[in-house]
Write an enzyme that holds these catalytic residues in place. Structure first.
Site, PDB file in Angstrom:
ATOM      1  N   TRP A  48       0.826  -1.212   0.000  1.00  0.00           N
ATOM      2  CA  TRP A  48       0.000   0.000   0.000  1.00  0.00           C
ATOM      3  C   TRP A  48       0.856   1.257   0.000  1.00  0.00           C
ATOM      4  O   TRP A  48       0.497   2.260  -0.607  1.00  0.00           O
ATOM      5  CB  TRP A  48      -0.990  -0.031   1.166  1.00  0.00           C
ATOM      6  CG  TRP A  48      -1.907  -1.210   1.031  1.00  0.00           C
ATOM      7  CD1 TRP A  48      -1.929  -2.323   1.819  1.00  0.00           C
ATOM      8  CD2 TRP A  48      -2.890  -1.437   0.001  1.00  0.00           C
ATOM      9  NE1 TRP A  48      -2.875  -3.213   1.352  1.00  0.00           N
ATOM     10  CE2 TRP A  48      -3.471  -2.701   0.246  1.00  0.00           C
ATOM     11  CE3 TRP A  48      -3.336  -0.692  -1.093  1.00  0.00           C
ATOM     12  CZ2 TRP A  48      -4.469  -3.240  -0.570  1.00  0.00           C
ATOM     13  CZ3 TRP A  48      -4.331  -1.221  -1.905  1.00  0.00           C
ATOM     14  CH2 TRP A  48      -4.895  -2.476  -1.644  1.00  0.00           C
TER      15      TRP A  48
ATOM     16  N   ASP B 116      -1.593   6.303   6.519  1.00  0.00           N
ATOM     17  CA  ASP B 116      -2.645   5.374   6.108  1.00  0.00           C
ATOM     18  C   ASP B 116      -2.824   4.405   7.274  1.00  0.00           C
ATOM     19  O   ASP B 116      -1.939   3.602   7.557  1.00  0.00           O
ATOM     20  CB  ASP B 116      -2.183   4.644   4.833  1.00  0.00           C
ATOM     21  CG  ASP B 116      -3.148   3.541   4.404  1.00  0.00           C
ATOM     22  OD1 ASP B 116      -4.186   3.365   5.061  1.00  0.00           O
ATOM     23  OD2 ASP B 116      -2.839   2.869   3.401  1.00  0.00           O
TER      24      ASP B 116
ATOM     25  N   LYS C  17     -12.189  -2.339   7.593  1.00  0.00           N
ATOM     26  CA  LYS C  17     -11.429  -3.368   8.316  1.00  0.00           C
ATOM     27  C   LYS C  17     -11.776  -3.331   9.800  1.00  0.00           C
ATOM     28  O   LYS C  17     -12.346  -4.273  10.328  1.00  0.00           O
ATOM     29  CB  LYS C  17      -9.935  -3.181   8.081  1.00  0.00           C
ATOM     30  CG  LYS C  17      -9.598  -3.416   6.612  1.00  0.00           C
ATOM     31  CD  LYS C  17      -8.300  -2.825   6.207  1.00  0.00           C
ATOM     32  CE  LYS C  17      -8.174  -2.718   4.711  1.00  0.00           C
ATOM     33  NZ  LYS C  17      -8.344  -3.983   3.999  1.00  0.00           N
TER      34      LYS C  17
END
Ligand code: PLP
Length: 361
Positions: free
Chosen positions: A102, A172, A196
């Site tokens: 990511w 993030d 999540k």
């Protein structure tokens, strides 16, 4: 029908009381005679919910008053672009700590808007760990330092954040936001795909500090400016009401269940049970991640062969254990143990791991 043991990395398990409440309120929400799915985002009932979600988040994380909480869309993936688009100009440099899939995507997007200094290149350690502070090559006067607090795919996690000497951290936190209490103040911007640890897919949580907000570029499309959403309390256009409703209910659930300190205790216990099982069978299970960097949210490991890994996933499914397969880019096994994953599920998977190792070792 009994609920399965859900170890998906995201979208992921939600607390049962949150789902039950949504079920109860599906036809008649707050005595409106309609559902949240069918209610105007300009209604007073929705407005109260929206503001309660923001207030709860601020309370749980003790977010100071000089931060705004935003509810956006486009996932964390849009934030990879939106953060540098708003914060970085073509003559400025941002430091990016590269630790996994990511962060690599975040770096690619940032390069479209300004200079990127890769302050640590995780490829040099095969993405198996988080850098030590002494390994970071930070740029004096950098616009910000970006990091991915938890690498969902590689199973690594920052257990402390680097001292950036006043340079704001942009993070993030998609896969570990709300797993524990932490000091928000070094962060200029936090972004989180909710699906999540915080709620369903469809809403992205953003926490942005006022000084960064004030410095955002203005020559951008309206919807891509943080300022647009901050000015309108995330109600510039139709917000993802249902997703925010579930997030609000998750936040209520966290508060009612001891807050983030209680989550941390439970999460450490759950992850500890799995890592202990891995370590107790060194000839059978192998954790690629270095111990100090192990994620408390996404636990990855290998078995002696890909055939055995496939068999583990299949047999797990027969025991109603879902989501054991590692990310398609890396293979292996991954067990995600977010806040809403009950201890009972972890005990079940640990029992299965031990049995499987004995039968196939
Ligand atoms: C750490 C992290 N960042 C970003 C993303 C991408 O999020 P989205 O699908 O919301 O764009 C994910 C998704 O799994 C992730 O785990």
């Amino acid at each position: 029908m009994a609920r399965a043991y859900n170890f998906f990395a995201g979208p992921a398990v939600l607390p049962v009381p949150v789902l039950e409440q949504a079920q109860r309120e599906m036809l008649d929400w707050e005595n409106t005679g309609t559902s949240i799915l069918e209610t105007s985002h300009r209604s007073k009932e929705y407005d109260a919910l929206h503001n309660e979600a923001i207030a709860l988040l601020k309370e749980l994380l003790q977010i100071p008053d000089n931060y705004k909480v935003l509810f956006l869309q486009g996932g964390a993936s849009l934030q990879f672009a939106m953060a540098p688009m708003n914060l970085l100009t073509s003559d400025q440099t941002a430091d990016y700590i590269h630790t996994g899939t990511w962060s690599k995507k975040a770096i690619a997007e940032a390069k479209l808007f300004g200079h990127v200094n890769v302050a640590f290149d995780g490829e040099t350690v095969k993405r198996t760990r988080i850098p030590k502070p002494s390994e970071l090559k930070l740029t004096p006067g950098a616009r910000y330092v970006h990091l991915t607090s938890n690498n969902t795919i590689e199973g690594t996690q920052f257990h402390s954040f680097p001292d950036t000497r006043g340079v704001p951290i942009v993070s993030d936190m998609s896969s570990d936001f709300l797993w524990h209490p932490f000091d928000v103040r070094p962060f200029g911007l936090i972004y989180v795909g909710a699906q999540k640890n915080c709620g369903p897919a469809g809403v992205t949580l953003v926490v942005i500090r006022d000084d960064l907000l004030a410095q955002c570029r203005e020559d951008l499309p309206t919807m891509l400016k943080y300022q647009t959403h901050a000015k309108e309390n995330s109600l510039f256009n139709t917000c993802p009401c249902f997703a925010i409703y579930i997030v609000r209910n998750v936040l209520r659930y966290l508060k009612a269940n001891g807050g983030l300190a209680a989550m941390e205790t439970q999460n450490r216990r759950k992850a500890g049970l799995i890592y202990d099982t891995i370590d107790a069978h060194p000839g059978f299970f192998r954790a690629p991640v270095e111990k100090e960097s192990r994620s408390v949210m996404n636990i990855v490991f290998r078995l002696p062969s890909e055939e055995l890994e496939a068999k583990f996933v299949d047999e797990g499914k027969k025991r109603r254990m879902l989501g054991l397969k590692g990310h398609r880019s890396v293979g292996g096994i991954r067990i995600s143990t977010y806040n809403a994953c009950p201890l009972e599920a972890v005990e079940a998977v640990v029992g299965f791991m031990k049995e499987f190792a004995q039968a196939n070792g």
